[in-house]
Design a protein around this motif. Structure first.
Motif, PDB file in Angstrom:
ATOM      1  N   GLN A 123      -7.572   7.669   2.410  1.00 42.23           N
ATOM      2  CA  GLN A 123      -6.700   6.700   1.745  1.00 42.23           C
ATOM      3  C   GLN A 123      -7.122   5.277   2.103  1.00 42.23           C
ATOM      4  N   ASP A 124      -6.847   4.345   1.176  1.00 41.83           N
ATOM      5  CA  ASP A 124      -7.162   2.936   1.432  1.00 41.83           C
ATOM      6  C   ASP A 124      -5.906   2.194   1.842  1.00 41.83           C
ATOM      7  N   VAL A 125      -6.025   1.344   2.864  1.00 35.37           N
ATOM      8  CA  VAL A 125      -4.904   0.482   3.232  1.00 35.37           C
ATOM      9  C   VAL A 125      -5.379  -0.953   3.271  1.00 35.37           C
ATOM     10  N   ALA A 126      -4.416  -1.876   3.122  1.00 33.52           N
ATOM     11  CA  ALA A 126      -4.735  -3.293   3.195  1.00 33.52           C
ATOM     12  C   ALA A 126      -3.894  -3.909   4.298  1.00 33.52           C
ATOM     13  N   GLN A 142      -9.466  -4.797   4.229  1.00 29.67           N
ATOM     14  CA  GLN A 142      -9.269  -3.490   3.593  1.00 29.67           C
ATOM     15  C   GLN A 142      -9.997  -2.439   4.401  1.00 29.67           C
ATOM     16  N   ALA A 143      -9.313  -1.316   4.619  1.00 28.97           N
ATOM     17  CA  ALA A 143      -9.899  -0.253   5.441  1.00 28.97           C
ATOM     18  C   ALA A 143      -9.665   1.099   4.794  1.00 28.97           C
ATOM     19  N   ARG A 144     -10.537   2.020   5.130  1.00 31.51           N
ATOM     20  CA  ARG A 144     -10.364   3.396   4.644  1.00 31.51           C
ATOM     21  C   ARG A 144      -9.990   4.270   5.820  1.00 31.51           C
ATOM     22  N   GLY A 200      -9.127   4.222  10.991  1.00 29.03           N
ATOM     23  CA  GLY A 200     -10.053   4.253   9.865  1.00 29.03           C
ATOM     24  C   GLY A 200     -11.219   3.320  10.086  1.00 29.03           C
ATOM     25  N   THR A 211       0.880  -1.155   0.000  1.00 28.75           N
ATOM     26  CA  THR A 211       0.000   0.000   0.000  1.00 28.75           C
ATOM     27  C   THR A 211       0.916   1.203   0.000  1.00 28.75           C
ATOM     28  N   THR A 227     -13.576  -1.667   5.336  1.00 20.11           N
ATOM     29  CA  THR A 227     -14.461  -1.681   4.162  1.00 20.11           C
ATOM     30  C   THR A 227     -14.772  -3.110   3.706  1.00 20.11           C
ATOM     31  N   SER A 228     -13.822  -4.029   3.803  1.00 22.15           N
ATOM     32  CA  SER A 228     -14.143  -5.410   3.413  1.00 22.15           C
ATOM     33  C   SER A 228     -13.153  -6.386   4.020  1.00 22.15           C
TER      34      SER A 228
END
Lengths: 273, 363, 296
Positions: B321-324, B314-316, B299, B243, B302-303
């Protein structure tokens, strides 16, 4: 007749609906095969006229053939020319196909076109042109001249056959062989040649038939002692129709079929590929 | 077969242009004797071209290539004495296994009895003892690959070249073969140059990895340093999951996602930077997390994606910004994972907070 | 190493050139043979066509070709016969090729033996066989009368009919083979898609299969037409002297008159017609990769 109602293909069309197609196809194939087949019984006819069906069976036309010096000489000439054509066209054509394939020259396209010219040009033109040239080169009515001309006709076919075999061949193997220590030549001889063997035999067969069956150029270029079988047959056909021709034709068919049978045996390589 | 001699390889200024395209751009490379070096890169990067130059099948426009002290750049391929394994093995179908392996020996005039001994030794080495009489079409993909390998080493070359040898195998087999290759290399000890586009494979088998892009070597490093300290964004994204978040500098502090980052010791890349986070190095913050020393990002989940041995979360972040994050799935002692929509706090150790040059490749 | 240095550049360049030429050299013998035996003589002939009987340069031979109506008739006849042969071949050959391309391979291969059989029989043998078959008391007439198809024996030989039958027989395989090849290459998925989208077998054929077989058909028809243009043997034997195509006229001129200038002019025109047809056809077959697909 449930066979007729059965599905003939994925698109649901039945055999009955296609019956006309089967019939037509059968007729066309019969049309194509008829002349070749009919010549054989014709040659055994005892009648002097071109009757079919023959009234009686007889070998008189074969006897005629064998006892005629002219015909035998012509046969020998045709066979010699055909074998010589194979000996000339096959190696030259193979070298050419390999050279063009390996070098990947941009010129290769153009060269291929030049090499294809003999089959695209009407035979009659080639005939008179070669005749004209041979008069000056003193090659008229010689076996050499005939073989050279026939080789020119056979070359494009050899190049096409070998080229297509090379295209479907994994040329990486030559690279491997070279990385293992083989020169280009050895790599070709040890690795590539055995694997395109089938194509080479096909090319040789086609070269043979091209020369053996050739009429137009032989008409202009062979003559006298070096007259070919086809030339004599053609003249005989125009003058007076002699059933000896049927006997000769059968012999020619047998020779061609024998070659084909031989070809099939060589084609079946040991591992049946 | 025993450990043989090996040669170092030196490339200088190797350049090759096709039409207007530069396939190799003044490549300089030093490969140590006995080293296992991988050329890693996407298709069209020039790695295979470079291998072909080493083998002698591609002639560069100019450059110098030395095996040991000998200049070999103009030497014909069949005189270079390097072993080579191709992607599709290129075994000779009209010869059986023993004849294939014996081919280089036959070319070198090795006697029949000696050849037979060496062929059998090579087969033992790749664990195909006794397979000599088999025909090529009777072998499976993995077996063919091993025969190709045996053929390439039976004449004891001092350099071995491999062009994506495992890419035609399925995943399980490939991973087993990678370990096999490594073992073989340790046994035989020859200098090996390996080409692949699979970064995981490169990390598994190599002593060093050279990442190639557009005809240039962008980074030459051990697998660990390549993974943990990639030279730029391209390599960070190409090798391993990542990421990448933008950062700003403010009063000497590096700001990302609204907070100052605690960075590891060591130099900071010049020019524009970005933050590299590896999913498996991120932790869900709990009682054991040393909140004082770690960087914490907040954050919303998200999934969650179940992927067998791990779960990809996965998070926002608050700033968008998106991180995994990768968490081990199942087993005793695993914590309960937050569900989509829940708030989450992600912790990163300073050593795993890596700044990379935010350029795409080239310099 | 100094920046800007190009180590080994000249040597590498020489090596590359040498390899190129060595490989090109392999094709030299064949090229030489074709050039000396065929291309140069034809070029010679071409040049000759511009030399009048008195040795001066000019287009006199070509003027004769245009002026004398006999030649015009010959060209027209050649064109007509070639066109007729091509059409008949298409009508007979397309359904055959279609059926063969739909049959399972072993059966198709078996039928192909029948299609290829003419190839390993000499043209002369085949022509002779037709002579026998088409006579007044030949097999065709015998069967026709016996089955009541016609009363009087038909004149099927030594005229245009015989020539056409003979030429169609010789040319059919040249149409069927490339057509069969290109039909085999038509991906079955296209027809499945058509059926799935609602086309009946007939519509699927006309709307999908037939257009895709177009390039193969055009290729085969072109080959047949070109071969017909220059054809000699069959009209000579089966035409009985009544059928004069360009090739026959050329042969006659040489054998009877030995008039090189006039003959070569005729030959040149024939060659030009052949090239023109080829050029036209290759324009139309620019879209020949449409039917491609992988056979499973």
């Amino acid at each position: 007749m449930n066979w007729l109602a059965a599905q003939a293909s994925e698109t649901q069309i039945t055999h009955r609906a296609r019956l006309w197609l089967y019939a037509l196809a059968a007729l066309v194939i019969a049309f194509l095969m008829l002349p070749t087949i009919i010549v054989i019984p014709m040659s055994f006819s005892s009648s002097q006229y071109l009757e079919f069906p023959p009234p009686q069976l007889s070998l008189r036309w074969y006897a005629n053939y064998i006892h005629s010096d002219a015909w035998l000489q012509a046969t020998a000439t045709s066979l010699k020319a055909a074998l010589a054509t194979v000996a000339v066209a096959t190696p030259l054509g193979t070298m050419t196909a390999y050279g063009l394939f390996a070098s990947r020259l941009r010129l290769a396209r153009l060269i291929m076109l030049v090499l294809l010219a003999p089959i695209l040009t009407p035979a009659i033109l080639v005939g008179i042109a070669v005749f004209y040239a041979y008069v000056r080169l003193h090659l008229l009515n010689t076996l050499t001249g005939l073989v050279l001309a026939h080789s020119v006709l056979a070359l494009p076919l050899v190049v096409m056959i070998v080229s297509s075999a090379l295209e479907s061949y994994d040329i990486n193997q030559e690279m491997v062989a070279r990385s293992l220590g083989a020169t280009r030549l050895r790599a070709f001889l040890l690795v590539t040649l055995p694997q395109i063997r089938f194509a080479l035999v096909t090319a040789a067969l086609i070269s043979f038939l091209t020369s053996f069956d050739e009429v137009v150029i032989a008409m202009f270029v062979s003559g006298g002692d070096n007259s070919t079988l086809t030339r004599n047959m053609f003249n005989a056909l125009r003058d007076q129709v002699d059933p000896t021709i049927a006997a000769i034709s059968t012999v020619m068919i047998v020779i061609s079929s024998l070659l084909l049978a031989l070809f099939q045996t060589f084609g079946r390589s040991r591992d049946g590929s | 077969m025993v450990r043989g001699a090996s040669l170092p390889i030196v490339l200088r200024q190797i350049t090759k242009t096709y039409g207007g395209v530069c396939a190799l751009d003044h490549v300089d490379l030093d490969i140590a004797s006995g080293e296992f070096l991988t050329l890693l890169g996407p298709s069209g990067s020039g790695k295979t071209t470079l291998l072909m130059v080493l083998a002698g099948f591609t002639r560069p426009d100019f450059g110098s290539l030395k095996f040991g002290d000998t200049e070999v750049i103009r030497l014909a391929p069949h005189l270079r004495d390097v072993g080579m394994v191709f992607q599709n093995y290129a075994l000779f179908p009209h010869m059986d296994v023993a004849a294939n392996i014996g081919f280089p020996l036959r070319l070198r005039g090795v006697g029949k009895i000696e050849a037979r001994r060496r062929i059998e030794a090579a087969l033992e080495l790749v664990q195909l003892g006794g397979y000599g009489a088999r025909r090529v079409d009777q072998l499976s993909g993995g077996q063919r690959q091993r025969v190709a390998l045996a053929r390439a080493v039976v004449f004891e070359p001092r350099i071995l070249l491999m062009d994506e040898p495992l890419s035609a195998l399925d995943k399980q087999l490939r991973e087993r073969m990678q370990i096999e290759l490594r073992r073989l290399h340790e046994t035989l000890g020859m200098t090996t140059v390996y080409v692949t586009h699979d970064q995981r494979e490169a990390l598994t088998v190599s002593d060093r990895v050279a990442v190639v892009k557009a005809g240039r070597i962008i980074q030459l490093d051990t697998p660990r340093r390549l993974y943990e300290r990639p030279a730029n964004r391209f390599i960070a994204e190409f090798v391993g999951e990542s990421t990448i978040l933008p950062v700003q500098w403010s009063n000497g502090a590096c700001i990302c996602a609204g907070q100052a980052l605690k960075l590891p010791d060591g130099p900071v890349p010049e020019g524009r930077c970005a933050l590299l986070l590896r999913p498996e190095r991120l932790r869900l913050v709990d009682a054991t997390t040393p909140a004082a020393t770690f960087n914490i990002l907040r954050g919303t989940v998200t999934s969650l994606i179940y992927q067998g041995e791990s779960i990809l979360l996965q998070a926002r972040l608050a700033q968008g910004q998106d991180v995994a994050l990768r968490a081990i799935a199942g087993g005793a002692g695993t914590q309960r994972l937050p569900q989509p929509g829940e708030a989450i706090a992600v912790g990163v150790a300073p050593e795993d907070t890596v700044l990379i040059a935010d350029a795409d490749g080239g310099e | 190493m100094k920046p800007g240095a190009q180590p080994n550049a000249p040597g590498l360049r020489r090596d590359a050139l040498r390899e190129r030429f060595a490989l090109f050299g392999l094709s030299l013998p064949a090229l030489l043979l074709v050039t000396v035996i065929m291309i140069v003589p034809i070029g010679w002939l071409f040049a000759l066509s511009f030399v009048a009987d008195d040795g001066s340069l000019g287009l006199v031979h070509y003027h004769r070709l245009i002026a004398q109506p006999a030649y015009g008739r010959i060209f027209l006849a050649t064109f007509e016969i070639s066109a007729m042969t091509t059409v008949i071949c298409v009508v007979l050959g397309y359904p055959l090729a279609y059926l063969l391309s739909q049959l399972p391979r072993p059966l198709a291969n078996l039928c192909m033996i029948g299609v290829l059989m003419p190839f390993w029989t000499s043209i002369l043998v085949r022509t002779y066989a037709w002579l026998v078959l088409l006579q007044r008391q030949g097999l065709v007439n015998t069967i026709g009368i016996k089955f009541g198809l016609w009363q009087e024996p038909l004149g099927l030989v030594y005229n245009l009919n015989g020539t056409l039958i003979g030429m169609v027989h010789i040319m059919l395989p040249f149409l069927v083979l490339p057509l069969y090849g290109s039909m085999r290459a038509i991906d079955r998925d296209y027809l499945r898609a058509a059926a799935n989208l609602g086309a009946s077998p007939i519509r699927a054929f006309w709307l999908v299969f037939f257009p895709l077989s177009g390039p193969g058909l055009l290729a085969g028809a072109t080959i047949v037409f070109i071969l017909c243009l220059g054809f000699y043997v069959t009209p000579a034997v089966l035409g009985g002297g009544k059928v004069i195509m360009v090739a026959n006229a050329v042969a006659n001129d040489i054998e009877l008159f030995f008039n090189w200038g006039a003959t070569s002019a005729l030959g040149v025109v024939l060659l030009l017609l052949t090239i023109l047809t080829l050029a036209l056809a290759s324009r139309l077959v620019r879209l020949d990769s449409l039917a491609g697909g992988h056979r499973p």
